[in-house]
Write a protein that holds these residues in place. Structure first.
Motif, PDB file in Angstrom:
ATOM      1  N   PHE A 201      -0.052  -4.939  14.551  1.00 14.19           N
ATOM      2  CA  PHE A 201       0.190  -6.100  13.696  1.00 14.19           C
ATOM      3  C   PHE A 201      -0.407  -5.893  12.308  1.00 14.19           C
ATOM      4  CE2 PHE A 201      -1.553 -10.127  12.040  1.00 14.19           C
ATOM      5  CZ  PHE A 201      -0.376 -10.843  11.844  1.00 14.19           C
ATOM      6  N   ALA A 202      -1.649  -5.421  12.258  1.00 14.00           N
ATOM      7  CA  ALA A 202      -2.326  -5.250  10.977  1.00 14.00           C
ATOM      8  C   ALA A 202      -1.649  -4.182  10.113  1.00 14.00           C
ATOM      9  CB  ALA A 202      -3.795  -4.893  11.203  1.00 14.00           C
ATOM     10  N   VAL A 203      -1.352  -3.040  10.715  1.00 13.30           N
ATOM     11  CA  VAL A 203      -0.739  -1.946   9.950  1.00 13.30           C
ATOM     12  C   VAL A 203       0.636  -2.357   9.441  1.00 13.30           C
ATOM     13  CG1 VAL A 203       0.105   0.416  10.068  1.00 13.30           C
ATOM     14  CG2 VAL A 203      -2.021  -0.198  11.212  1.00 13.30           C
ATOM     15  N   THR A 204       1.420  -3.009  10.292  1.00 12.66           N
ATOM     16  CA  THR A 204       2.775  -3.406   9.906  1.00 12.66           C
ATOM     17  C   THR A 204       2.764  -4.473   8.820  1.00 12.66           C
ATOM     18  OG1 THR A 204       3.536  -2.929  12.161  1.00 12.66           O
ATOM     19  CG2 THR A 204       4.987  -4.242  10.770  1.00 12.66           C
ATOM     20  N   GLY A 226       7.900   7.652   2.125  1.00 12.24           N
ATOM     21  CA  GLY A 226       7.691   8.087   3.503  1.00 12.24           C
ATOM     22  C   GLY A 226       6.788   7.169   4.309  1.00 12.24           C
ATOM     23  N   SER A 227       6.557   5.954   3.788  1.00 18.59           N
ATOM     24  CA  SER A 227       5.631   5.039   4.457  1.00 18.59           C
ATOM     25  C   SER A 227       6.089   4.674   5.865  1.00 18.59           C
ATOM     26  CB  SER A 227       5.447   3.773   3.619  1.00 18.59           C
ATOM     27  OG  SER A 227       6.700   3.134   3.390  1.00 18.59           O
ATOM     28  N   TRP A 228       7.407   4.548   6.051  1.00 22.15           N
ATOM     29  CA  TRP A 228       7.911   4.148   7.359  1.00 22.15           C
ATOM     30  C   TRP A 228       7.682   5.230   8.410  1.00 22.15           C
ATOM     31  CZ3 TRP A 228       8.429  -0.740   7.535  1.00 22.15           C
ATOM     32  CH2 TRP A 228       8.810  -1.443   6.384  1.00 22.15           C
ATOM     33  N   VAL A 229       7.639   6.483   7.974  1.00 24.26           N
ATOM     34  CA  VAL A 229       7.348   7.576   8.909  1.00 24.26           C
ATOM     35  C   VAL A 229       5.916   7.461   9.421  1.00 24.26           C
ATOM     36  CG1 VAL A 229       7.127  10.078   9.163  1.00 24.26           C
ATOM     37  CG2 VAL A 229       9.016   9.115   7.827  1.00 24.26           C
ATOM     38  N   TRP A 230       4.982   7.212   8.499  1.00 25.64           N
ATOM     39  CA  TRP A 230       3.584   7.038   8.895  1.00 25.64           C
ATOM     40  C   TRP A 230       3.436   5.836   9.822  1.00 25.64           C
ATOM     41  CZ3 TRP A 230       0.371  10.879   8.117  1.00 25.64           C
ATOM     42  CH2 TRP A 230       0.567  11.745   7.043  1.00 25.64           C
ATOM     43  N   VAL A 330      -4.137   6.971   6.673  1.00 22.40           N
ATOM     44  CA  VAL A 330      -3.438   7.609   5.550  1.00 22.40           C
ATOM     45  C   VAL A 330      -2.572   6.587   4.836  1.00 22.40           C
ATOM     46  CG1 VAL A 330      -1.612   9.261   4.958  1.00 22.40           C
ATOM     47  CG2 VAL A 330      -3.495   9.960   6.451  1.00 22.40           C
ATOM     48  N   LEU A 331      -1.841   5.788   5.613  1.00 27.01           N
ATOM     49  CA  LEU A 331      -1.001   4.747   5.029  1.00 27.01           C
ATOM     50  C   LEU A 331      -1.852   3.737   4.265  1.00 27.01           C
ATOM     51  CD1 LEU A 331       1.849   3.641   4.768  1.00 27.01           C
ATOM     52  CD2 LEU A 331       1.525   2.442   6.934  1.00 27.01           C
ATOM     53  N   PHE A 332      -3.015   3.401   4.817  1.00 24.61           N
ATOM     54  CA  PHE A 332      -3.904   2.441   4.175  1.00 24.61           C
ATOM     55  C   PHE A 332      -4.392   2.970   2.826  1.00 24.61           C
ATOM     56  CE2 PHE A 332      -8.189   0.814   3.372  1.00 24.61           C
ATOM     57  CZ  PHE A 332      -8.006  -0.555   3.486  1.00 24.61           C
ATOM     58  N   TYR A 333      -4.871   4.197   2.817  1.00 26.87           N
ATOM     59  CA  TYR A 333      -5.382   4.765   1.556  1.00 26.87           C
ATOM     60  C   TYR A 333      -4.273   5.010   0.549  1.00 26.87           C
ATOM     61  CZ  TYR A 333     -10.254   5.477   2.802  1.00 26.87           C
ATOM     62  OH  TYR A 333     -11.580   5.280   3.122  1.00 26.87           O
TER      63      TYR A 333
END
Length: 337
Positions: A201-204, A226-230, A330-333
């Protein structure tokens, strides 16, 4: 993404810290649901060094990274001193609780009631520690990090990754068969499921918020290429970990059976205390009624094989969940703009 690559040690630390500290959540679930034998507890205590070692590696990576003035300025700039201080305090507090628990347990000065209480305190400290890391990021100057979703995600990371690591400790200590006969399996899966839901939930939500923010200024643009891949890698990793945990809990249960010695269908169905009472004949045979009789050596081998049978699956589960955490971090940073 260049900024992400510059901070890879912190990416690893913020993935390893919730996972390693969260292992005590899994251990607390085990102690609160299962009464282990003295020998099993000794083995569990020895293997508890594993999550402590993982946490130490993550801390060393972060400290080495922050040793550079340029890196320290990159990290500290814009972070609220109070939130950063709270995270540092909780890191020390958790480390003290975990180390004291481990040392006292290793020297055999921990009663079972005290062990359950101590492990519960360590588990709660682990969740608070993970949340404190999220609060430090939430209070930073990065607009896309300023959300309550961030500490919720860290709490989810601690549960979703810590429980499988705690289960791996049990499996390496040959304690999982005993735990299968209790409510441990259901408890561990429910706790890990709650963490997985919170983490996904948080990442999405964070990615969707970033996407909406960027689209408001640049229609059609991606927040991160490429965010959706991560995101998919992270979600798939968390879900796969739950499946692997469930698979590791399958298998014969160890029961304190009252069945006559020698008349069981296999070692896993026998009482643990009855193995030594068997004859020394290592070869299986059948009695007059056609029941399979297992000698002591064969019985011990069967018990040992079952005790470690879940180790490979749980090793894979921990590798997969660590990959999911790294992908999420990685997505967060990458949203640091």
């Amino acid at each position: 993404m260049d900024l992400v690559y510059m901070q890879l040690p912190l990416v690893f630390f913020t993935a390893a810290a919730p996972m390693a500290s969260g292992a005590f959540i899994g251990l607390a679930c085990a102690f609160l649901t299962t009464r282990f034998s003295v020998d099993t507890l000794r083995r569990i205590d020895r293997w508890t060094l594993l999550p402590l070692a993982i946490l130490a590696v993550g801390v060393v990576a972060a400290v080495v990274f922050l040793a550079s003035p340029q890196s320290e300025l990159l990290v500290i700039q814009g972070i609220d001193p109070g939130a950063f201080g709270f995270a540092a305090f909780m890191a020390v507090a958790f480390a003290v609780v975990a180390l004291v628990y481990w040392i006292v347990a290793m020297i055999g000065r921990l009663s079972y009631g005290a062990r359950k209480a101590f492990a519960t305190v360590a588990a709660v400290s682990a969740v608070v520690y993970a949340v404190s890391i999220g609060v430090a990021y939430m209070m930073s100057a990065v607009p896309l990090w300023a959300s309550i979703i961030v500490p919720i995600g860290f709490a989810g990371f601690s549960l979703a990754s810590g429980v499988p690591l705690g289960m791996l400790v049990l499996a390496l200590a040959k304690a999982l068969p005993e735990a299968r006969a209790t409510r441990f399996g259901a408890t561990a899966l429910v706790v890990a499921l709650v963490g997985t839901v919170a983490a996904i939930f948080a990442v999405t939500v964070q990615l969707l918020n970033a996407q909406a923010t960027i689209a408001a200024f640049f229609p059609g643009a991606d927040a991160v290429p490429g965010s959706w891949v991560w995101l998919i890698v992270s979600i798939a990793g968390f879900v796969a970990t739950l499946a692997l945990m469930r698979g590791s809990l399958n298998g014969p249960r160890v029961e304190r059976s009252a069945a006559p010695l020698g008349s069981t269908a296999g070692a896993a169905a026998m009482p643990w205390d009855s193995v030594d009472a068997l004859d020394d004949d290592p070869i299986s045979r059948r009695d007059d009624a056609g029941f399979r009789v297992v000698g002591a050596e064969r019985a011990r081998a069967d018990v040992d094989a079952d005790a470690v049978s879940a180790v490979p699956m749980l090793v894979i589960a921990n590798v997969v969940v660590l990959a999911a955490l790294v992908a999420a971090r990685v997505l967060f940073y990458a949203l640091q703009f």
